[in-house]
Scaffold this motif. Structure first.
Motif, PDB file in Angstrom:
ATOM      1  N   ASN A  47       0.938  -1.636  -0.566  1.00  0.00           N
ATOM      2  CA  ASN A  47      -0.016  -0.249   0.193  1.00  0.00           C
ATOM      3  C   ASN A  47       0.953   1.206  -0.309  1.00  0.00           C
ATOM      4  O   ASN A  47       1.589   1.128   0.763  1.00  0.00           O
ATOM      5  CB  ASN A  47      -0.835  -0.489   1.462  1.00  0.00           C
ATOM      6  N   PRO A  48       0.993   1.503  -1.490  1.00  0.00           N
ATOM      7  CA  PRO A  48       2.215   2.792  -1.414  1.00  0.00           C
ATOM      8  C   PRO A  48       1.648   4.002  -0.621  1.00  0.00           C
ATOM      9  O   PRO A  48       0.222   4.426  -0.340  1.00  0.00           O
ATOM     10  CB  PRO A  48       2.077   3.242  -2.867  1.00  0.00           C
ATOM     11  N   SER A  49       2.015   4.848  -0.100  1.00  0.00           N
ATOM     12  CA  SER A  49       2.097   6.173   0.490  1.00  0.00           C
ATOM     13  C   SER A  49       1.023   7.410  -0.626  1.00  0.00           C
ATOM     14  O   SER A  49       1.085   7.241  -2.101  1.00  0.00           O
ATOM     15  CB  SER A  49       3.465   7.413   1.623  1.00  0.00           C
ATOM     16  N   SER A  50       0.531   8.386   0.142  1.00  0.00           N
ATOM     17  CA  SER A  50      -0.130   8.869  -1.181  1.00  0.00           C
ATOM     18  C   SER A  50       0.581   9.443  -1.878  1.00  0.00           C
ATOM     19  O   SER A  50       0.618  10.478  -3.315  1.00  0.00           O
ATOM     20  CB  SER A  50      -1.291   9.863  -0.204  1.00  0.00           C
ATOM     21  N   THR A  51       1.728   9.907  -1.509  1.00  0.00           N
ATOM     22  CA  THR A  51       3.043  10.770  -2.108  1.00  0.00           C
ATOM     23  C   THR A  51       3.467   9.950  -3.204  1.00  0.00           C
ATOM     24  O   THR A  51       3.996  10.080  -4.390  1.00  0.00           O
ATOM     25  CB  THR A  51       4.320  11.077  -1.675  1.00  0.00           C
TER      26      THR A  51
END
Length: 69
Positions: A47-51
């Motif tokens: 789950n990647p960060s929003s950045t």
């Protein structure tokens, strides 16, 4: 985010990457992450960060709304 949602997002990123004729390595390099991390995102395993997700869609030239729906 659910596993199903992560897989759906990963599939959309993979399709966009292939349309741009980019390798996973090229996308990862432009985003500033490792290829293995990018692979895990495409496979719905991370789950990647929003950045990170914003950087990926910028590199792929797609709308974030299209990726997340």
């Amino acid at each position: 985010m659910t596993d199903q949602a992560l897989k759906r997002i990963g599939n959309k990123l993979q399709a966009a990457r292939k349309l741009k004729d980019l390798t996973q390595e090229q996308v990862a390099d432009k985003v500033g992450i490792s290829r293995s991390y990018y692979l895990q995102i495409e496979n719905g395993e991370r789950n990647p960060s929003s950045t990170v997700i914003m950087d990926i869609v910028r590199v792929l030239g797609v709308d974030i709304a299209d990726v997340l729906k």
